[in-house]
Enzyme design. Structure first.
Site, short mmCIF file in Angstrom:
data_model
loop_
_atom_site.label_atom_id
_atom_site.label_comp_id
_atom_site.label_asym_id
_atom_site.label_seq_id
_atom_site.Cartn_x
_atom_site.Cartn_y
_atom_site.Cartn_z
N CYS A 118 0.83 -1.20 0.00
CA CYS A 118 0.00 0.00 0.00
C CYS A 118 0.87 1.26 0.00
O CYS A 118 1.55 1.54 -0.98
CB CYS A 118 -0.97 -0.04 1.18
SG CYS A 118 -2.38 1.08 1.00
N HIS A 160 -3.67 -5.77 1.26
CA HIS A 160 -3.46 -6.09 2.68
C HIS A 160 -3.99 -7.50 2.96
O HIS A 160 -4.94 -7.96 2.33
CB HIS A 160 -4.23 -5.11 3.57
CG HIS A 160 -3.73 -3.71 3.51
ND1 HIS A 160 -2.51 -3.33 4.02
CD2 HIS A 160 -4.29 -2.58 3.00
CE1 HIS A 160 -2.34 -2.03 3.84
NE2 HIS A 160 -3.41 -1.56 3.22
#
Length: 494
Positions: free
Chosen positions: A328, A428
């Site tokens: 991310c 994630h």
């Protein structure tokens, strides 16, 4: 209507989240439909539901303990700090906007209808709702417009169990001081006291308990020992950041000021001969076997922080020999450039670490979605991940595109750099699958030409389910559940 009980604490970090999860598990095992609730959560570790809505991970953990799919109505308000004085405000899973602390303090009463609506949804599906407070109800400067402690208890008419942390010392002062600062009507809501994280001979507490109950006028509902339970903790107070031991496979995670979703790495802590260290300086980095750049709530600011303290230079240098993986915000940092034309973070643009051939443009519209599939074909040390099935979720502001991509988008779950040692992904939770975590650790061991005791690991969700049962077993032994069920049956505060 569902029966309600609320866990409040004398301060942050006393164990409210874990006790709430434990009560959810106990009540589930006792045959009740039980659900967790926290009206307002401040955290940088978040999750995306199947509907694409964002919520705090503490309520995800509690939902798992209750045997439920996580729903955003379990956490209708999420605050994600962006700096020392402001937060991104997320309501019902979607971004409302950024507010300073003072702006949010004035805005809170407008959120009461959303909180009531979310709570009503839970009432329709549960026999019992276990509510977690935040911080302490004795923060008298924040009593006005309170929507998460006694203010919420008043809204939903909840009896309260007040928890103190004896491990930090002064637990009797914690509990009695909190009771003293409550208004009389608020104190009437407190139906039991819990002393948490006790080490040693419990009989030594007997005289103190007697005085506590006499002065406080409230019964102690349990003395809970310090528990070695491997579950997610409050991200701002986690003890994971203090670990320094190195095992045969040493994984280093860069701990920048706005680190988020470091729960991505919890799975590796369960694998024998693997250590996970969170580092804040080039000196602490040493020479690990893998470097992770985790998520960040302020990517540009955290990259500047790495640049100033020498970590960026160290990571770039080490990437020639040591695998580096960004997730991310960490993935965004590893690209060629980060552009912020709309002023989402700092405005303007800045050079990235130039480890991945991507350019990131930050945008006000937030991406949050669950993702499933198979890992794309990748080369280098992590080629063993190619073709493996994964589950995960994305939470990010902006998009990253390949520098020379005609399609305008990067392809695949992982993006690899030219030196075959660097990787990036927006996903994630991708390592929670046993096959992926095991393959990655096995690749590191082979690269180091060592054998580890057992490079395979259990599925992380299976591991957590056993931890929830362990938690429930301990709490069933040390909490007076008969009294707690009695509080539920007799609750009628108004």
């Amino acid at each position: 209507m569902a029966k309600v009980i609320m866990i409040q604490g004398t301060m942050s970090g006393v164990g409210k989240s874990l006790l709430t999860a434990g009560l959810c598990r106990i009540m589930k095992r006792d045959g009740y439909r039980v659900a967790p609730f926290k009206s307002q959560n401040m955290a940088l570790n978040s999750f995306v539901t199947k509907e694409g809505l964002e919520m705090g991970r503490a309520q995800v953990m509690q939902a798992e303990a209750a045997g439920l799919e996580p729903l955003v109505c379990m956490n209708p308000v999420l605050l994600k700090p962006t700096d020392n004085t402001g937060s991104q405000v997320i309501v019902n899973g979607r971004v409302l906007g950024n507010m300073s602390a003072r702006e949010y303090f004035s805005y809170k009463p407008k959120l009461i209808p959303d909180i009531k609506s979310a709570f009503k949804k839970l009432e329709e599906m549960a026999d019992i709702i276990v509510i977690e407070g935040a911080g302490s109800p004795a923060e008298i400067n924040l009593r006005e417009n309170d929507i998460v402690n006694m203010g919420l208890a008043e809204i939903v008419d909840a009896p309260v169990l007040l928890v103190g942390d004896i491990d930090r010392g002064g637990v009797f002062a914690q509990l009695l001081g909190t009771l003293m600062l409550l208004k009389e009507q608020e104190k009437k809501r407190v139906k039991g006291l819990i002393i948490n994280k006790f080490r040693g001979d419990m009989s030594l507490l007997d005289s103190g308990i007697e005085i506590l109950e006499k002065k406080g006028g409230i019964t102690v509902a349990g003395i809970v020992p310090y528990m070695d339970i491997q579950l997610e903790d409050e991200d701002s107070l986690t003890e994971r950041f203090e670990k320094r031991e190195k095992e045969k496979i040493d994984i280093a995670v860069i701990r920048y000021p706005r680190i988020s979703n470091f729960t991505d790495f919890n799975v590796f802590e369960q694998i024998t001969d693997v250590s996970v260290r969170y580092v804040t300086s080039a000196e602490d980095l040493n020479y690990p076997d893998l470097i992770f750049l985790p998520g960040s709530k302020n990517t540009m600011s955290d990259l500047n922080w790495m640049r100033k303290n020498g970590l960026e230079e160290a990571v770039i240098k080490m990437s020639a020999k040591i695998p580096v993986c960004g997730i991310c915000g960490g993935y965004q940092m590893m690209g060629r450039e980060i552009c912020d034309p709309e002023g989402v973070e700092m405005g303007g643009s800045m050079n990235g670490m130039n480890l991945l051939p991507v350019i990131t443009t930050l945008q006000r519209e937030k991406v949050h979605r669950q993702v499933h599939g198979t890992v794309n074909e990748i080369k280098g040390i992590f080629s063993v991940l190619s073709g493996l099935e994964f589950d995960g979720y994305e939470i990010h502001m902006g998009t990253s595109v390949a520098e020379n991509s005609r399609e305008g988008a990067t392809e695949g779950v992982f993006i690899a750099g030219s030196n075959k040692n660097v990787y990036g992904t927006y996903v994630h939770g991708i390592f929670d699958k046993a096959a992926i975590a095991s393959a990655l650790v096995g690749a590191l061991a082979r690269n180091k030409r060592i054998a580890i005791e057992n490079e395979s690991c259990v599925d992380y969700m299976d591991f957590k389910q056993k931890q929830y049962d362990n938690l429930a077993d301990i709490l069933s032994e040390y909490l007076n559940m008969e009294d707690i069920y009695g509080i539920l049956r007799e609750a009628n505060i108004r």
